[in-house]
Design an enzyme around this catalytic site. Structure first.
Site, PDB file in Angstrom:
ATOM      1  N   HIS A  12       0.815  -1.232   0.000  1.00 17.67           N
ATOM      2  CA  HIS A  12       0.000   0.000   0.000  1.00 17.67           C
ATOM      3  C   HIS A  12       0.846   1.278   0.000  1.00 17.67           C
ATOM      4  CE1 HIS A  12       0.111  -0.347   4.678  1.00 17.67           C
ATOM      5  NE2 HIS A  12       1.152   0.323   4.234  1.00 17.67           N
ATOM      6  N   HIS A 197      10.037  -4.199   4.514  1.00 15.28           N
ATOM      7  CA  HIS A 197      10.532  -2.818   4.534  1.00 15.28           C
ATOM      8  C   HIS A 197      10.827  -2.367   5.954  1.00 15.28           C
ATOM      9  CE1 HIS A 197       6.139  -2.156   4.878  1.00 15.28           C
ATOM     10  NE2 HIS A 197       6.243  -0.852   4.969  1.00 15.28           N
ATOM     11  N   GLU A 244       3.655  -5.633   8.766  1.00 16.87           N
ATOM     12  CA  GLU A 244       2.366  -5.373   8.102  1.00 16.87           C
ATOM     13  C   GLU A 244       1.842  -6.636   7.402  1.00 16.87           C
ATOM     14  OE1 GLU A 244       2.575  -0.586   7.119  1.00 16.87           O
ATOM     15  OE2 GLU A 244       2.921  -1.960   5.483  1.00 16.87           O
TER      16      GLU A 244
HETATM   17  C1  DHB Z   1       6.495   3.161   2.840  1.00 18.69           C
HETATM   18  C2  DHB Z   1       5.793   1.983   2.878  1.00 18.69           C
HETATM   19  C3  DHB Z   1       4.706   1.827   3.732  1.00 18.69           C
HETATM   20  O1  DHB Z   1       3.998   0.690   3.864  1.00 18.69           O
HETATM   21  C4  DHB Z   1       4.298   2.890   4.521  1.00 18.69           C
HETATM   22  O2  DHB Z   1       3.197   2.749   5.265  1.00 18.69           O
HETATM   23  C5  DHB Z   1       5.024   4.087   4.507  1.00 18.69           C
HETATM   24  C6  DHB Z   1       6.128   4.199   3.653  1.00 18.69           C
HETATM   25  C7  DHB Z   1       7.650   3.334   1.916  1.00 18.69           C
HETATM   26  O3  DHB Z   1       8.042   2.385   1.224  1.00 18.69           O
HETATM   27  O4  DHB Z   1       8.175   4.434   1.825  1.00 18.69           O
HETATM   28 FE    FE Z   2       2.416   0.917   5.765  1.00 17.68          FE
END
Ligand code: DHB
Ligand code: FE
Length: 289
Positions: A12, A197, A244
């Site tokens: 997302h 991430h 997540e």
């Molecule tokens: C990013 C990814 C995410 O899921 C989020 O909530 C905020 C930032 C990113 O890749 O920058």
């Molecule tokens: Fe996120």
């Protein structure tokens, strides 16, 4: 009766929302990421659901650090796009389904899952970016999203977060709830967020392709075992924000093979791309047999 026809899984990423809103999807950096959604856009046009039960996380937008429910279901008739600091995303209001949402709350709470009932909230990128990826660009005023959406928010931003097992079992309870709703609605369950991430600290920028792809394999073929993976493995292998991904287990737990047996769902589409912003883009569409 209502029934769950399919589940959709997707990242997302907020920068993906910005790329859509600013008309940058054809730029060389973004094009390969958006190409992975062409199949899904066509598929959902041909197989429109009546309602999407959309599992997502709020990013300290509707719920501040003052008060954050582990699981929350939206029972409102309508939701606005949240202002996350750059103004609200220019997307149509999200139409809810108060009757089905209230029925699900009744059924799932009686099934021992404590959902917080939310009658009013704004929706951040966690929910609106997946909608844009699957339904494309819509005029915020003249257009409507093609179906109703029930937001189901999961706390994955403030510890302690729910386990994969609890998420998977919540999906099973959601399936029972939908199946006992007395109207022939086609319902899709979406699991959003992820994949690997980390946005903070020494390991910021971490992406783990191998682990992500193994997660996709196991989500399809052995979700109950995958649900046993402890949160610390997500943090170690997929980064602090990789947690997540537990939300994907909610959507998977709602598929028919889990409690009714039979073959795993049909894999209609699988996509993985790196990089997009600070993370990997993962996307999967599973259809009940
Ligand atoms: C990013 C990814 C995410 O899921 C989020 O909530 C905020 C930032 C990113 O890749 O920058
Ligand atoms: Fe996120």
């Amino acid at each position: 009766m209502a029934r769950i026809t399919a589940s959709v899984y997707t990242s997302h990423i907020p920068a993906v929302g910005a790329a859509i809103d600013l008309g940058k999807t054809h730029e060389p950096y973004w094009q390969p990421a958006f190409a992975g959604y062409e199949f899904g856009k066509q598929w959902i046009r041909n197989n429109p659901p009546d309602v999407i039960l959309l599992v997502y996380n709020d990013h300290a937008t509707a719920f501040s650090m003052d008060m954050i429910p582990t699981f929350a279901i939206g029972t409102a008739a309508e939701y606005a796009s949240a202002d996350e600091g750059w103004g609200p995303r220019p997307v149509p209001k999200v139409r809810g389904h108060p009757e089905l949402a209230s029925h699900i709350a009744q059924s799932v709470i009686q099934d021992d899952f404590d959902l917080t009932v939310v009658n009013k909230m704004d929706l951040d990128h966690g929910l609106t970016v997946p909608l844009s990826l699957m339904f494309g660009v819509l005029d915020p005023v003249k257009d409507r999203w093609p179906c109703a959406v029930i937001p189901l928010a999961v706390n994955v931003v403030l510890y302690p977060v729910p386990s994969g097992r609890r998420c998977f079992n919540l999906g099973r309870a959601l399936r029972k709830a939908v199946a006992s709703y007395d109207e022939p609605l086609k319902v899709q369950v979406w699991g959003t967020g992820g994949m690997s991430h980390q946005l903070q600290g020494a390991r910021a920028g971490l992406i783990n392709r191998e682990w992500d792809n193994r997660f996709l394999d196991r989500l399809i073929a052995e979700p109950a075992k995958l649900a046993e993976v402890p949160h610390i493995e997500y943090v170690r292998e997929a980064g602090s924000e990789g947690i997540e991904l537990v939300m994907w287990l909610i959507a998977r737990g709602a598929m028919s093979d889990i409690d009714e047996g039979g073959a795993p769902p049909k894999v209609l589409h699988r996509f993985y791309h790196v990089p997009a912003s600070n993370t990997a883009v993962g996307h999967l569409i599973l259809e009940n047999r």
